[in-house]
Design a protein around this motif. Structure first.
Motif, PDB file in Angstrom:
ATOM      1  N   THR A 191      -0.633  11.922  10.434  1.00  0.00           N
ATOM      2  CA  THR A 191      -1.273  13.183  10.822  1.00  0.00           C
ATOM      3  C   THR A 191      -1.581  13.252  12.306  1.00  0.00           C
ATOM      4  N   PHE A 192      -1.920  12.103  12.908  1.00  0.00           N
ATOM      5  CA  PHE A 192      -2.363  12.087  14.304  1.00  0.00           C
ATOM      6  C   PHE A 192      -1.378  11.352  15.211  1.00  0.00           C
ATOM      7  N   ALA A 193      -0.132  11.287  14.811  1.00  0.00           N
ATOM      8  CA  ALA A 193       0.882  10.606  15.618  1.00  0.00           C
ATOM      9  C   ALA A 193       0.964  11.231  17.005  1.00  0.00           C
ATOM     10  N   GLY A 194       0.967  10.385  18.034  1.00  0.00           N
ATOM     11  CA  GLY A 194       1.068  10.862  19.406  1.00  0.00           C
ATOM     12  C   GLY A 194      -0.251  11.316  19.994  1.00  0.00           C
ATOM     13  N   GLU A 195      -1.342  11.256  19.213  1.00  0.00           N
ATOM     14  CA  GLU A 195      -2.641  11.713  19.693  1.00  0.00           C
ATOM     15  C   GLU A 195      -3.529  10.521  20.055  1.00  0.00           C
ATOM     16  N   THR A 196      -4.522  10.791  20.886  1.00  0.00           N
ATOM     17  CA  THR A 196      -5.500   9.772  21.273  1.00  0.00           C
ATOM     18  C   THR A 196      -6.868  10.157  20.751  1.00  0.00           C
ATOM     19  N   VAL A 197      -7.517   9.206  20.108  1.00  0.00           N
ATOM     20  CA  VAL A 197      -8.834   9.428  19.522  1.00  0.00           C
ATOM     21  C   VAL A 197      -9.806   8.411  20.103  1.00  0.00           C
ATOM     22  N   LEU A 198     -10.899   8.880  20.638  1.00  0.00           N
ATOM     23  CA  LEU A 198     -11.948   8.016  21.164  1.00  0.00           C
ATOM     24  C   LEU A 198     -13.037   7.886  20.102  1.00  0.00           C
ATOM     25  N   ALA A 205      -5.949   5.122  13.072  1.00  0.00           N
ATOM     26  CA  ALA A 205      -4.795   4.264  13.373  1.00  0.00           C
ATOM     27  C   ALA A 205      -3.798   4.275  12.225  1.00  0.00           C
ATOM     28  N   GLU A 206      -4.305   4.330  10.986  1.00  0.00           N
ATOM     29  CA  GLU A 206      -3.411   4.433   9.826  1.00  0.00           C
ATOM     30  C   GLU A 206      -2.547   5.679   9.903  1.00  0.00           C
ATOM     31  N   ARG A 207      -3.096   6.708  10.515  1.00  0.00           N
ATOM     32  CA  ARG A 207      -2.402   7.986  10.576  1.00  0.00           C
ATOM     33  C   ARG A 207      -1.738   8.229  11.922  1.00  0.00           C
ATOM     34  N   GLY A 208      -1.494   7.158  12.654  1.00  0.00           N
ATOM     35  CA  GLY A 208      -0.628   7.236  13.816  1.00  0.00           C
ATOM     36  C   GLY A 208      -1.279   7.416  15.161  1.00  0.00           C
ATOM     37  N   CYS A 221      -6.536  -3.106  12.556  1.00  0.00           N
ATOM     38  CA  CYS A 221      -5.608  -2.058  12.995  1.00  0.00           C
ATOM     39  C   CYS A 221      -4.226  -2.603  13.356  1.00  0.00           C
ATOM     40  N   ALA A 222      -4.133  -3.912  13.555  1.00  0.00           N
ATOM     41  CA  ALA A 222      -2.851  -4.492  13.940  1.00  0.00           C
ATOM     42  C   ALA A 222      -1.803  -4.222  12.859  1.00  0.00           C
ATOM     43  N   GLY A 223      -0.640  -3.747  13.280  1.00  0.00           N
ATOM     44  CA  GLY A 223       0.432  -3.474  12.336  1.00  0.00           C
ATOM     45  C   GLY A 223       0.391  -2.097  11.722  1.00  0.00           C
ATOM     46  N   LEU A 224      -0.643  -1.330  12.004  1.00  0.00           N
ATOM     47  CA  LEU A 224      -0.712   0.032  11.488  1.00  0.00           C
ATOM     48  C   LEU A 224       0.175   0.949  12.339  1.00  0.00           C
ATOM     49  N   PRO A 225       0.482   2.137  11.855  1.00  0.00           N
ATOM     50  CA  PRO A 225       1.352   3.042  12.617  1.00  0.00           C
ATOM     51  C   PRO A 225       0.815   3.390  14.003  1.00  0.00           C
TER      52      PRO A 225
END
Length: 257
Positions: free
Chosen positions: A13-20, A37-40, A58-62
């Protein structure tokens, strides 16, 4: 339909986005970081505590997770945290989770717990939103603040916590009103009793835990992941016409006398 053991991977859902996300070292903050992180998303976590466990989860998540050591009561640290998030190229969502709670009867209140509560629970979310606003206006992003059910129903010996969490909800509405014309949405979640390190002292024995269970319509305590799921909804396009709202995530606590 026959049940299946196959796991469905979360949609990006959030691929390519940055979340603080502040307070990402543990509890609700960690759950939010992992969910995004699961959602990109690329998640930038700010916390004064060690965030290595969050990073490992979070390591290995999308998506990706980056830890930034930051005391949210320090204006310079807040500025640096937002700048680091912006260095990824964009800031799409800010999730203000970092918070504290202190038990202090009025009769013995010396003022320090109050000042600390204001600094962490209310002033920090304001500063972070202020610093992030120019970036959010560019992306048409979202702010999600973590309040508490006690910002609505009150609690004895928690003057600082109750007052600042009520203030967070007011801040959320103010942000929604001011930033809305630029497509930025601001909402809050108000959790009930969620099992986190911060709430452990308030459910130190079975009797205390049972009291909290009985106060909820669902007769159980909540998990951080249940709050994170609502946070991610409010940050997503599925909530594109929702702003200025506070969503209770309390298992029905507010409905039970």
């Amino acid at each position: 339909m026959e049940p299946t053991d196959e796991r469905t991977e979360p949609e990006p859902t959030f691929a390519g986005e940055t979340v603080l996300v502040t307070g990402a070292a543990r509890g609700i903050g960690r759950a939010c970081a992992v969910r995004f992180a699961e959602r990109g998303a690329t998640v930038v976590g700010g916390d004064r505590l060690d965030q290595s466990e969050t990073a490992a989860t979070c390591a290995g998540l999308p998506g990706a997770f980056e830890s930034v050591t930051a005391d949210v009561t320090d204006p310079a640290a807040v500025e640096a945290l937002v700048e680091r998030a912006a260095d990824t190229g964009r800031v799409d969502t800010v999730v203000n989770v970092a918070g504290i709670v202190a038990r202090e009867p009025l009769a013995t209140h010396d003022g320090e717990p109050w000042e600390r509560s204001v600094a962490v629970n209310l002033t920090a979310p304001f500063r972070i939103a202020r610093e992030a606003a120019p970036h959010l206006r560019t992306t048409g992003g979202a702010v999600v603040n973590v309040s508490s059910i006690y910002g609505q129903i009150g609690a004895a010996e928690r003057a600082g916590y109750v007052s600042t969490k009520a203030g967070v909800e007011g801040l959320t509405r103010a942000l929604a009103a001011e930033l809305g014309e630029d497509g930025v949405r601001a909402n809050a979640v108000a959790p009930g009793f969620i099992e986190t390190p911060m709430t452990e002292p308030y459910a130190e024995d079975d009797a205390a835990r049972e009291r909290f269970r009985e106060r909820a319509a669902l007769k159980r305590l909540g998990d951080p992941e249940e709050v994170a799921s609502v946070v991610s909804f409010l940050a997503s396009d599925d909530a594109s016409f929702v702003t200025g709202e506070t969503v209770l995530v309390d298992g029905g606590r507010a409905t039970v006398e």
